[in-house]
Design a protein around this motif. Sequence first.
Motif, short mmCIF file in Angstrom:
data_model
loop_
_atom_site.label_atom_id
_atom_site.label_comp_id
_atom_site.label_asym_id
_atom_site.label_seq_id
_atom_site.Cartn_x
_atom_site.Cartn_y
_atom_site.Cartn_z
N PRO A 233 2.35 -6.35 40.08
CA PRO A 233 2.49 -7.36 41.13
C PRO A 233 2.65 -6.74 42.51
O PRO A 233 3.13 -5.62 42.66
CB PRO A 233 3.75 -8.11 40.69
N PRO A 243 2.09 -12.00 41.44
CA PRO A 243 1.02 -11.38 40.67
C PRO A 243 -0.18 -11.04 41.54
O PRO A 243 -0.55 -11.80 42.44
CB PRO A 243 0.65 -12.46 39.64
N SER A 247 -3.09 -7.33 38.29
CA SER A 247 -2.08 -7.47 37.23
C SER A 247 -2.58 -8.42 36.14
O SER A 247 -2.34 -8.20 34.95
CB SER A 247 -0.75 -7.94 37.81
#
Length: 361
Positions: A233, A243, A247
């Motif tokens: 993140p 995020p 990710s």
Amino acid sequence: MQDSELDGVIDLIGDARIVAIGENNHHIHEFGVIRHRLLRRLRAKGFSTLGFESGFAEGAKVDAWLRGGAGDVAEIGRDGFTFGLGDSPEMHEMLSWLRSQDIRYSGLDVPGSGGSPLNALAAIDSPLARQAIEATAPYSALNSALVPYDKLSETATAVLTELRDSLDDPREIHLATGALRLDTYLKEIGAMMAGKPIAGASRDQYMAETVQYLDQGQKIVLMIHNGHLQRVPFQIMPGHTVPSAGSYLSERYGDEYFALALTGAGGTTTGLENDESARLGFRVYEQELGEPAEGSLEAELGAVDTVTDLKTSKATKIRHAHLWSEVEVSQAFDAAIQLANLRVSTAITAVNPSVRPSPPP
């Protein structure tokens, strides 16, 4: 950077099928050149799709042109990309080469330079799409900085949701999802402006969703900002992360996903300022980069052109434009290309040749 060093990048990529090539800022000459050189090598390795940090809806114009459609490269760069990312000579050169290749192109991002869903909604053949255009018109703007945030409404969100849920065609569903993700993204920005924490990052979610939409088992190259492609993140403020597209992709694809950061030790970079007289509502200007910060990847690697596997890196920050992003670099990226000196593309310096001093990091 020598050809042998870029060949070394291909060796590091190995069997990865989704390869994301980053940049620490947009409109940088060297990043455009390096990305093009890497794309040529990856094409030779069977990569057949290019996804770019630009509007998905707008990208249909680019893909049609690459397959022999009408228009010149400058026109396609202007109209087929959001955020002005198709305007540079570096991008024109890459697009001209792509037109001779059997490569499919797609934008990855939300529509309308992050301000308006119109281009996505106009591509959907449904009466509900026309209703959605009317419902979102009060807040639509050239970019997110110009959006009248007091005009965001639950009514617009409800219409966009109803539209998406009414569709059967996968492309139209993804277009409607982009308009809906943009609506949520603007609410997230509004919350941040009000000092409230946010739970998601809808632009990044949509970029990852677009990769999954495109994925039919082929090899895909992505060109997105380092902050979007990192495996972990992204820290948008101290103590608060959201995020990243990377990710999501790392979780879904594991070792099939490869995150390559591009950064630089010094030189110049770009900044943005609102300008409602400009085509996209903002103006890009040139500014000096400061010295690498202590603990940064750039300081760790030194002022040299180099390719490095980041498994053993101890760096805890990396350049983000002229500022610094706090991140455990070894966890965020698989490898990095560091360039000793960066230059802003002539597409920017020709418009605004003055160099502004950057604020301290």
